[in-house]
Design a protein around this motif. Structure first.
Motif, PDB file in Angstrom:
ATOM      1  N   ALA A   1       7.430 -12.431  45.557  1.00 28.70           N
ATOM      2  CA  ALA A   1       6.384 -12.991  46.411  1.00 28.70           C
ATOM      3  C   ALA A   1       6.957 -14.080  47.304  1.00 28.70           C
ATOM      4  CB  ALA A   1       5.242 -13.545  45.564  1.00 28.70           C
ATOM      5  N   ALA A   2       6.271 -14.344  48.409  1.00 28.57           N
ATOM      6  CA  ALA A   2       6.704 -15.356  49.376  1.00 28.57           C
ATOM      7  C   ALA A   2       6.386 -16.742  48.854  1.00 28.57           C
ATOM      8  CB  ALA A   2       6.033 -15.121  50.722  1.00 28.57           C
ATOM      9  N   ALA A   3       7.425 -17.526  48.587  1.00 27.70           N
ATOM     10  CA  ALA A   3       7.258 -18.894  48.105  1.00 27.70           C
ATOM     11  C   ALA A   3       7.451 -19.860  49.270  1.00 27.70           C
ATOM     12  CB  ALA A   3       8.243 -19.157  46.960  1.00 27.70           C
ATOM     13  N   THR A   4       7.903 -21.068  48.975  1.00 30.19           N
ATOM     14  CA  THR A   4       8.061 -22.074  50.023  1.00 30.19           C
ATOM     15  C   THR A   4       9.162 -21.675  50.992  1.00 30.19           C
ATOM     16  OG1 THR A   4       9.598 -23.338  48.643  1.00 30.19           O
ATOM     17  CG2 THR A   4       7.268 -23.937  48.540  1.00 30.19           C
ATOM     18  N   ASN A   5       9.078 -22.239  52.196  1.00 32.84           N
ATOM     19  CA  ASN A   5      10.061 -22.014  53.261  1.00 32.84           C
ATOM     20  C   ASN A   5      10.181 -20.547  53.647  1.00 32.84           C
ATOM     21  OD1 ASN A   5      10.683 -24.781  53.298  1.00 32.84           O
ATOM     22  ND2 ASN A   5      12.232 -24.523  51.717  1.00 32.84           N
ATOM     23  N   THR A   6       9.040 -19.884  53.748  1.00 31.67           N
ATOM     24  CA  THR A   6       9.011 -18.511  54.249  1.00 31.67           C
ATOM     25  C   THR A   6       8.072 -18.428  55.444  1.00 31.67           C
ATOM     26  OG1 THR A   6       7.203 -17.878  52.750  1.00 31.67           O
ATOM     27  CG2 THR A   6       9.463 -17.480  51.984  1.00 31.67           C
ATOM     28  N   TYR A   7       8.355 -17.491  56.320  1.00 26.84           N
ATOM     29  CA  TYR A   7       7.499 -17.260  57.472  1.00 26.84           C
ATOM     30  C   TYR A   7       6.131 -16.777  57.032  1.00 26.84           C
ATOM     31  CZ  TYR A   7       6.488 -15.958  62.336  1.00 26.84           C
ATOM     32  OH  TYR A   7       5.959 -15.869  63.596  1.00 26.84           O
ATOM     33  N   ASN A   8       6.097 -16.057  55.923  1.00 23.61           N
ATOM     34  CA  ASN A   8       4.827 -15.551  55.400  1.00 23.61           C
ATOM     35  C   ASN A   8       3.906 -16.695  54.985  1.00 23.61           C
ATOM     36  OD1 ASN A   8       7.406 -14.121  54.153  1.00 23.61           O
ATOM     37  ND2 ASN A   8       6.057 -12.547  54.990  1.00 23.61           N
TER      38      ASN A   8
ATOM     39  N   GLY B   1      11.092 -13.852  42.414  1.00 18.58           N
ATOM     40  CA  GLY B   1      10.593 -12.911  41.426  1.00 18.58           C
ATOM     41  C   GLY B   1       9.539 -13.529  40.530  1.00 18.58           C
ATOM     42  N   LEU B   2       8.612 -12.707  40.071  1.00 19.69           N
ATOM     43  CA  LEU B   2       7.542 -13.170  39.187  1.00 19.69           C
ATOM     44  C   LEU B   2       7.009 -11.999  38.399  1.00 19.69           C
ATOM     45  CD1 LEU B   2       4.227 -13.683  41.194  1.00 19.69           C
ATOM     46  CD2 LEU B   2       6.220 -12.531  42.143  1.00 19.69           C
ATOM     47  N   ASP B   3       6.100 -12.282  37.456  1.00 22.01           N
ATOM     48  CA  ASP B   3       5.513 -11.225  36.650  1.00 22.01           C
ATOM     49  C   ASP B   3       4.011 -11.137  36.902  1.00 22.01           C
ATOM     50  OD1 ASP B   3       4.434 -13.376  35.197  1.00 22.01           O
ATOM     51  OD2 ASP B   3       6.042 -13.291  33.705  1.00 22.01           O
ATOM     52  N   VAL B   4       3.421 -10.082  36.373  1.00 24.16           N
ATOM     53  CA  VAL B   4       1.990  -9.853  36.576  1.00 24.16           C
ATOM     54  C   VAL B   4       1.163 -10.980  35.960  1.00 24.16           C
ATOM     55  CG1 VAL B   4       0.071  -8.289  36.104  1.00 24.16           C
ATOM     56  CG2 VAL B   4       2.320  -7.357  36.669  1.00 24.16           C
ATOM     57  N   GLU B   5       1.646 -11.547  34.857  1.00 26.30           N
ATOM     58  CA  GLU B   5       0.900 -12.620  34.208  1.00 26.30           C
ATOM     59  C   GLU B   5       0.693 -13.809  35.146  1.00 26.30           C
ATOM     60  OE1 GLU B   5       3.283 -10.853  32.777  1.00 26.30           O
ATOM     61  OE2 GLU B   5       1.971  -9.807  31.352  1.00 26.30           O
ATOM     62  N   GLN B   6       1.693 -14.112  35.953  1.00 30.99           N
ATOM     63  CA  GLN B   6       1.545 -15.213  36.902  1.00 30.99           C
ATOM     64  C   GLN B   6       0.496 -14.881  37.963  1.00 30.99           C
ATOM     65  OE1 GLN B   6       3.200 -18.552  37.236  1.00 30.99           O
ATOM     66  NE2 GLN B   6       1.262 -18.451  38.332  1.00 30.99           N
ATOM     67  N   VAL B   7       0.487 -13.632  38.422  1.00 32.84           N
ATOM     68  CA  VAL B   7      -0.509 -13.213  39.410  1.00 32.84           C
ATOM     69  C   VAL B   7      -1.909 -13.285  38.806  1.00 32.84           C
ATOM     70  CG1 VAL B   7      -1.223 -11.387  40.995  1.00 32.84           C
ATOM     71  CG2 VAL B   7       1.212 -11.710  40.488  1.00 32.84           C
ATOM     72  N   LEU B   8      -2.055 -12.868  37.544  1.00 34.66           N
ATOM     73  CA  LEU B   8      -3.348 -12.963  36.871  1.00 34.66           C
ATOM     74  C   LEU B   8      -3.809 -14.410  36.776  1.00 34.66           C
ATOM     75  CD1 LEU B   8      -2.715 -10.400  33.993  1.00 34.66           C
ATOM     76  CD2 LEU B   8      -4.419 -10.158  35.808  1.00 34.66           C
ATOM     77  N   LYS B   9      -2.881 -15.299  36.548  1.00 40.15           N
ATOM     78  CA  LYS B   9      -3.217 -16.717  36.455  1.00 40.15           C
ATOM     79  C   LYS B   9      -3.713 -17.256  37.797  1.00 40.15           C
ATOM     80  CE  LYS B   9      -1.179 -21.104  34.921  1.00 40.15           C
ATOM     81  NZ  LYS B   9       0.071 -21.760  34.424  1.00 40.15           N
TER      82      LYS B   9
ATOM     83  N   ASN C   1       6.469  -4.297  54.030  1.00 40.23           N
ATOM     84  CA  ASN C   1       7.059  -3.027  54.439  1.00 40.23           C
ATOM     85  C   ASN C   1       8.516  -2.870  54.010  1.00 40.23           C
ATOM     86  OD1 ASN C   1       5.109  -1.384  56.185  1.00 40.23           O
ATOM     87  ND2 ASN C   1       4.842  -3.450  56.994  1.00 40.23           N
ATOM     88  N   PHE C   2       8.895  -3.586  52.947  1.00 37.76           N
ATOM     89  CA  PHE C   2      10.252  -3.449  52.435  1.00 37.76           C
ATOM     90  C   PHE C   2      10.334  -2.532  51.229  1.00 37.76           C
ATOM     91  CE2 PHE C   2      10.354  -7.281  54.978  1.00 37.76           C
ATOM     92  CZ  PHE C   2      11.527  -7.122  55.685  1.00 37.76           C
ATOM     93  N   ASP C   3       9.193  -1.966  50.821  1.00 34.97           N
ATOM     94  CA  ASP C   3       9.182  -0.859  49.868  1.00 34.97           C
ATOM     95  C   ASP C   3       7.974   0.018  50.195  1.00 34.97           C
ATOM     96  OD1 ASP C   3       6.904  -2.014  48.667  1.00 34.97           O
ATOM     97  OD2 ASP C   3       8.053  -2.899  47.025  1.00 34.97           O
ATOM     98  N   GLN C   4       7.739   1.013  49.376  1.00 33.00           N
ATOM     99  CA  GLN C   4       6.729   2.028  49.691  1.00 33.00           C
ATOM    100  C   GLN C   4       5.370   1.767  49.050  1.00 33.00           C
ATOM    101  OE1 GLN C   4       7.495   4.416  51.981  1.00 33.00           O
ATOM    102  NE2 GLN C   4       9.399   3.236  52.107  1.00 33.00           N
TER     103      GLN C   4
ATOM    104  N   ASN D   1       6.777  -9.309  49.047  1.00 34.37           N
ATOM    105  CA  ASN D   1       7.902  -8.726  49.769  1.00 34.37           C
ATOM    106  C   ASN D   1       8.384  -7.457  49.071  1.00 34.37           C
ATOM    107  OD1 ASN D   1      11.221  -8.903  49.663  1.00 34.37           O
ATOM    108  ND2 ASN D   1      10.380  -9.149  51.734  1.00 34.37           N
ATOM    109  N   ARG D   2       8.324  -7.473  47.750  1.00 29.11           N
ATOM    110  CA  ARG D   2       8.646  -6.297  46.939  1.00 29.11           C
ATOM    111  C   ARG D   2       7.562  -6.133  45.882  1.00 29.11           C
ATOM    112  NH1 ARG D   2      13.150  -3.871  49.541  1.00 29.11           N
ATOM    113  NH2 ARG D   2      14.443  -5.578  50.317  1.00 29.11           N
ATOM    114  N   PHE D   3       7.175  -4.891  45.659  1.00 27.21           N
ATOM    115  CA  PHE D   3       6.176  -4.608  44.630  1.00 27.21           C
ATOM    116  C   PHE D   3       6.722  -3.605  43.624  1.00 27.21           C
ATOM    117  CE2 PHE D   3       2.518  -2.413  42.813  1.00 27.21           C
ATOM    118  CZ  PHE D   3       1.759  -3.483  42.385  1.00 27.21           C
ATOM    119  N   THR D   4       7.247  -2.494  44.090  1.00 26.45           N
ATOM    120  CA  THR D   4       7.821  -1.503  43.193  1.00 26.45           C
ATOM    121  C   THR D   4       9.203  -1.963  42.743  1.00 26.45           C
ATOM    122  OG1 THR D   4       8.714  -0.272  45.080  1.00 26.45           O
ATOM    123  CG2 THR D   4       6.559   0.391  44.284  1.00 26.45           C
TER     124      THR D   4
END
Length: 384
Positions: free
Chosen positions: A229-236, A262-270, A280-283, A221-224
């Protein structure tokens, strides 16, 4: 389906009564589940008809005739109202985030009047500017159901319809039904739901017929400025699983909490997701990830499977009137085709929703074909 052969009141009540109370995040503030199934009565087909709507907090509001001045605060509601109405004539003001989506997408091209409307009537967290709203003399204000967001408006004597931030497709059906009723166009709710149901059945059928599991798909949902990221109970999470994918944020090592977390890059790497979606909520664009050394170890980056989510009459990542198009797009992202039929579906849907003939250039804008050009298999969405 012939609307003239139906008791509209019965049909509309049935449409909304199926609305889910499950919590949705990803398009605004979260609120409590509805205390009653939303329902509407009255056809609104003549000035003498009274239109009663029970909103998603269980409160009934009544109009002597179809509304003509609507202020919308929840982000999806401005474009949804325009789609139901096929016009921006009854939209009086909107949240700034709704206006930005209209400006950056093609809603402003289809309905240029919308870009001239006030869009400073609420803060980023949906707290209303009551005096600004009152000055517009609206027939109704659309707001999230949280008491702290609605009470200032009602205390000022304004009529408010409350929406809950729910996560099932039934919630979009409920919003459409209420909007169609208050505009005096109940048949539009029947038409929109029938088409959406058809597309949902199609996606489910295709997903059920596949013999292999889909990829792991992570939606940002936000990157910059900080990852969310979309967790539980999201339309995504709903549509990732709908098309046959898996969401690592709700899998065996889930993010804590619900909504956009919210999360960090380390979690994504995992997790090592195979596909990454940029909302589309940031650029943020795919190239931002491809060019960053931090992300190079992630499968989605190695395989060039990072994609900017389309932006049409509204953002495709949260729920809305164009969600069926998102389902088809994501299905083809997860399970690439030699040639996607999405461009044709977008043309049909835009005629139906907006009475607009989409040009090839507009289709390229909607689908972010330039921004996604370096991502794997995206040529399937190019013009023939």
């Amino acid at each position: 389906m012939r609307v003239d052969d139906l008791n509209r009141r019965t049909v509309l009540q049935a449409l909304v009564a199926g609305g889910s109370a499950a919590l949705l995040t990803g398009c605004g503030a979260s609120g409590p589940p509805p205390t009653a199934s939303p329902a509407v009565s009255g056809t609104g087909s003549a000035a003498s008809d009274r239109i009663s709507i029970t909103d998603q907090r269980g409160k009934t509001v009544t109009f002597a005739q179809p509304v003509t001045r609507v202020v919308t605060i929840p982000m999806p509601s401005a474009s949804l109202l325009v789609a139901v109405d096929r016009s921006a004539e009854h939209l009086s003001a909107m949240h700034n985030a709704s206006w930005v989506a209209m400006r950056d997408g093609i809603m402003g091209t289809m309905f240029p009047r919308a870009l001239e409307l006030p869009h400073d009537i609420a803060t980023q967290d949906f707290t209303p500017n009551v005096e600004s709203v009152r000055a517009l003399n609206p027939d109704v204000v659309i707001q999230w159901s949280d008491a702290q967001l609605i009470e200032p408006l009602e205390n000022a004597g304004l009529t408010v319809i409350g929406l809950t931030n729910n996560g099932k497709q039934e919630d979009v059906d409920a919003w459409v039904t209420m909007f169609a009723a208050m505009l005096g166009k109940p048949e539009r709710a029947i038409e929109i739901k029938a088409r959406s149901d058809h597309e949902l059945d199609d996606i489910k059928s295709v997903a059920a017929g596949r013999g292999s599991a889909g990829p792991s798909i992570l939606y940002f949902n936000r990157f910059t400025g900080g990852l969310k990221a979309a967790a539980t109970n999201t339309y995504n999470d709903f549509y990732i699983k709908l098309v046959g994918g898996t969401n690592p944020a709700t899998g065996q090592d889930p993010l804590p909490g619900t909504g956009m977390v919210g999360l960090d890059v380390e979690q994504v790497l995992k997790w090592d997701p195979e596909v990454i979606l940029l909302g589309n909520f940031d650029q943020a664009m795919p190239q931002d990830i491809y060019s960053d050394p931090v992300w190079q170890r992630i499968a989605a980056v190695r395989e060039r499977r990072v994609y900017k989510v389309p932006l049409g009459g509204y953002r495709w990542d949260p729920p809305g009137q164009e969600s069926p198009l998102m389902w088809h797009w994501l299905s083809d992202i997860a399970f690439p085709q030699a040639r996607s039929g999405l461009r044709g579906k977008v043309r049909e849907y835009f005629r139906f929703l907006y009475d607009h003939e989409v040009t090839e250039d507009e289709l390229n804008r909607i689908l972010w074909t330039a921004a996604n050009a370096e991502s794997a298999n995206y040529q399937q969405f190019n013009a023939a």
